[in-house]
Design an enzyme around this catalytic site. Structure first.
Site, mmCIF file in Angstrom:
data_model
loop_
_atom_site.group_PDB
_atom_site.id
_atom_site.type_symbol
_atom_site.label_atom_id
_atom_site.label_comp_id
_atom_site.label_asym_id
_atom_site.label_seq_id
_atom_site.Cartn_x
_atom_site.Cartn_y
_atom_site.Cartn_z
ATOM 1 N N LEU A 21 -1.277 0.182 11.831
ATOM 2 C CA LEU A 21 -1.941 1.408 11.381
ATOM 3 C C LEU A 21 -2.981 1.126 10.302
ATOM 4 O O LEU A 21 -3.942 1.868 10.147
ATOM 5 C CB LEU A 21 -0.914 2.405 10.845
ATOM 6 C CG LEU A 21 0.109 2.947 11.849
ATOM 7 C CD1 LEU A 21 1.129 3.828 11.139
ATOM 8 C CD2 LEU A 21 -0.581 3.727 12.962
ATOM 9 N N GLY A 24 -3.281 -2.860 3.282
ATOM 10 C CA GLY A 24 -3.667 -2.621 1.897
ATOM 11 C C GLY A 24 -3.861 -3.930 1.166
ATOM 12 O O GLY A 24 -4.097 -4.978 1.789
ATOM 13 N N ALA A 25 -3.743 -3.879 -0.143
ATOM 14 C CA ALA A 25 -4.011 -5.048 -0.968
ATOM 15 C C ALA A 25 -3.062 -6.196 -0.653
ATOM 16 O O ALA A 25 -3.483 -7.339 -0.567
ATOM 17 C CB ALA A 25 -3.896 -4.660 -2.440
ATOM 18 N N PHE A 26 -1.788 -5.907 -0.474
ATOM 19 C CA PHE A 26 -0.849 -6.990 -0.159
ATOM 20 C C PHE A 26 0.226 -6.526 0.815
ATOM 21 O O PHE A 26 1.349 -6.999 0.810
ATOM 22 C CB PHE A 26 -0.224 -7.572 -1.439
ATOM 23 C CG PHE A 26 0.424 -6.560 -2.345
ATOM 24 C CD1 PHE A 26 1.761 -6.239 -2.207
ATOM 25 C CD2 PHE A 26 -0.304 -5.944 -3.348
ATOM 26 C CE1 PHE A 26 2.363 -5.316 -3.044
ATOM 27 C CE2 PHE A 26 0.296 -5.014 -4.197
ATOM 28 C CZ PHE A 26 1.634 -4.705 -4.043
ATOM 29 N N SER A 27 -0.134 -5.594 1.678
ATOM 30 C CA SER A 27 0.840 -5.136 2.672
ATOM 31 C C SER A 27 0.129 -4.700 3.941
ATOM 32 O O SER A 27 -1.078 -4.457 3.946
ATOM 33 C CB SER A 27 1.663 -3.966 2.121
ATOM 34 O OG SER A 27 0.826 -2.848 1.901
ATOM 35 N N GLU A 28 0.902 -4.612 5.004
ATOM 36 C CA GLU A 28 0.409 -4.121 6.292
ATOM 37 C C GLU A 28 1.285 -2.929 6.682
ATOM 38 O O GLU A 28 2.481 -2.926 6.410
ATOM 39 C CB GLU A 28 0.520 -5.234 7.337
ATOM 40 C CG GLU A 28 -0.010 -4.881 8.701
ATOM 41 C CD GLU A 28 0.068 -6.059 9.656
ATOM 42 O OE1 GLU A 28 -0.959 -6.744 9.846
ATOM 43 O OE2 GLU A 28 1.155 -6.306 10.211
ATOM 44 N N LYS A 44 5.820 -0.025 6.064
ATOM 45 C CA LYS A 44 5.011 -0.831 5.156
ATOM 46 C C LYS A 44 5.678 -2.196 5.027
ATOM 47 O O LYS A 44 6.809 -2.295 4.536
ATOM 48 C CB LYS A 44 4.911 -0.134 3.800
ATOM 49 C CG LYS A 44 3.863 -0.685 2.867
ATOM 50 C CD LYS A 44 3.692 0.258 1.678
ATOM 51 C CE LYS A 44 2.485 -0.102 0.839
ATOM 52 N NZ LYS A 44 2.247 0.893 -0.217
ATOM 53 N N ASP A 136 -3.939 7.404 -9.131
ATOM 54 C CA ASP A 136 -4.959 6.938 -8.186
ATOM 55 C C ASP A 136 -5.247 8.013 -7.143
ATOM 56 O O ASP A 136 -5.347 7.721 -5.948
ATOM 57 C CB ASP A 136 -4.517 5.636 -7.515
ATOM 58 C CG ASP A 136 -5.682 4.890 -6.853
ATOM 59 O OD1 ASP A 136 -6.838 5.094 -7.295
ATOM 60 O OD2 ASP A 136 -5.452 4.131 -5.908
ATOM 61 N N LYS A 138 -7.386 10.218 -4.930
ATOM 62 C CA LYS A 138 -8.731 10.146 -4.361
ATOM 63 C C LYS A 138 -8.631 10.641 -2.925
ATOM 64 O O LYS A 138 -7.519 10.724 -2.361
ATOM 65 C CB LYS A 138 -9.257 8.715 -4.416
ATOM 66 C CG LYS A 138 -8.338 7.673 -3.773
ATOM 67 C CD LYS A 138 -8.845 6.267 -4.012
ATOM 68 C CE LYS A 138 -7.856 5.227 -3.473
ATOM 69 N NZ LYS A 138 -8.278 3.850 -3.747
ATOM 70 N N ASN A 141 -6.398 9.033 -0.246
ATOM 71 C CA ASN A 141 -4.945 9.154 -0.407
ATOM 72 C C ASN A 141 -4.426 10.542 -0.064
ATOM 73 O O ASN A 141 -3.260 10.843 -0.290
ATOM 74 C CB ASN A 141 -4.535 8.802 -1.843
ATOM 75 C CG ASN A 141 -4.670 7.317 -2.125
ATOM 76 O OD1 ASN A 141 -4.748 6.516 -1.202
ATOM 77 N ND2 ASN A 141 -4.717 6.950 -3.391
ATOM 78 N N ASP A 157 0.319 7.095 -1.139
ATOM 79 C CA ASP A 157 -0.040 5.888 -1.888
ATOM 80 C C ASP A 157 0.296 5.964 -3.364
ATOM 81 O O ASP A 157 -0.536 6.290 -4.201
ATOM 82 C CB ASP A 157 -1.523 5.534 -1.711
ATOM 83 C CG ASP A 157 -1.787 4.066 -2.074
ATOM 84 O OD1 ASP A 157 -0.889 3.446 -2.666
ATOM 85 O OD2 ASP A 157 -2.866 3.563 -1.757
ATOM 86 N N THR A 175 -9.404 4.213 -9.489
ATOM 87 C CA THR A 175 -10.586 3.908 -8.711
ATOM 88 C C THR A 175 -11.809 4.436 -9.446
ATOM 89 O O THR A 175 -11.865 5.613 -9.780
ATOM 90 C CB THR A 175 -10.494 4.557 -7.316
ATOM 91 O OG1 THR A 175 -9.310 4.085 -6.672
ATOM 92 C CG2 THR A 175 -11.702 4.209 -6.463
#
Length: 333
Positions: A21, A24-28, A44, A136, A138, A141, A157, A175
């Site tokens: 789907l 992200g920064a350190f995950s799928e 996640k 965060d 935005k 999200n 998020d 952000t």
């Protein structure tokens, strides 16, 4: 309900992985179906090798989500751990991102924007009542629960959320473009930073472009620090005075004078019947296309500039005196 980490040797014994789907920064994140049922989740998947040094971020996200139960907030359903990965089974939302849905509409009015903002305010007010600051907020999200026209909006998020143990937080994350002045100044801050971000989002929802923008990040930060924005003609000519008054109270430079979520919910633009019914889709969708198509590739650069700005103040993003690599950088996407 306490969600303990359930140990497993192989996640595929619990879920059938369907498709990716996003990442992200350190995950799928993958679409997964619970074996033995038709239940779908957004799974996640976080490799433990990339967690080294970031364990606190993930533990924090889990701690936040464990406390949260609200119809407009994406829920954490389960937590699994294998020898190589940590898996967060999240409630599946299928309606897509906020801006994409606006672009697909047949019509869009100030009243629609008021309804959207009211739902998000309700969710954030709930978080604040638990002592949780999202940090965060935005448009990316904010997701729709379903593809149907009457779908509710969902806040997602929590990678940067912090439970506010004392009165103030001291870690500068977020952000650029949505960050409050007090964040850029490295002052202690609290729930008011979320209200500021909601002011930025509300502004965009009514005109299609951000209140603070410049190709030069130092100039962007200068605009934010001065709370310098306009209701430009012709884009704001057909927007009610009530909507502008609402935004002024959210984009208040002084966090002490800024509306709380509860005050914002009571403003007539949200609680009354003053939001206009005039169709503004043409102008708003044109501006969204013009102003937000570029943001995905600019975001990584902005994150770097944001951290550079913070370090010029002589502090790291975590509020420490020594400048070192900030752990927030990977979280700004």
């Amino acid at each position: 309900m306490l969600l303990l980490k359930k140990q497993t040797e192989d996640i595929s014994t619990i879920y059938e992985i369907r498709e990716k789907l996003g990442s992200g920064a350190f995950s799928e994140v993958v679409l997964a179906q619970e074996r033995g049922s038709a239940h779908l989740v957004a799974l996640k998947c976080i490799p433990k090798k990339v967690l080294r040094g970031k364990e606190a971020l993930v533990e924090n996200e889990i701690a936040v989500l464990r406390r949260v139960s609200h119809p407009n907030i994406v829920a954490l359903e389960d937590v699994h751990e294998s020898p190589s990965h940590l898996y967060l089974a999240m409630e599946l939302v299928t309606g897509g991102e906020l801006f994409d849905r606006i672009m697909e509409r047949g019509s869009y009015t100030e009243k629609d924007a008021s309804h959207l903002v009211g739902q998000v305010l309700g969710a954030v007010s709930y978080l604040h009542s638990l002592g949780i600051v999202h940090r965060d907020l935005k448009p990316e999200n904010l997701l729709y629960a379903t593809p149907f026209e009457d779908s509710k909006i969902m806040v997602s998020d929590f990678g940067l959320s912090k439970i506010q143990a004392g009165n103030m937080l001291g870690t500068a994350c977020g952000t650029p473009g949505y960050v409050a002045p007090e964040l850029l100044e490295q002052k202690p801050y609290g729930k008011a930073v979320d209200v500021w971000a909601l002011g930025v989002i509300s502004y965009i929802l009514l005109c299609g472009y951000p209140p603070f923008y410049d190709e030069s990040d130092p100039e962007l930060f200068s605009q934010i620090l001065r709370a310098s924005y306009e209701f430009d003609s012709p884009f704001w000519d057909d927007i009610s005075e009530s909507a502008k008054d609402f935004i002024r109270h959210l984009l208040e430079r002084d966090p002490q004078k800024r509306f709380t979520c509860q005050q914002a919910l009571q403003h007539l633009w949200i609680s009354g019947d003053v939001a206009l019914d005039k169709d503004i889709l043409g102008s708003v969708s044109e501006q969204i296309q013009r102003n937000f198509a570029r943001t995905h590739w600019k975001r990584a650069f902005n994150a770097t500039s944001f951290l550079r700005h913070i370090r010029k103040l002589g502090q790291s993003p975590d509020g420490e005196e020594t400048p070192r690599q900030g752990r927030c950088q990977g979280q700004v996407d």
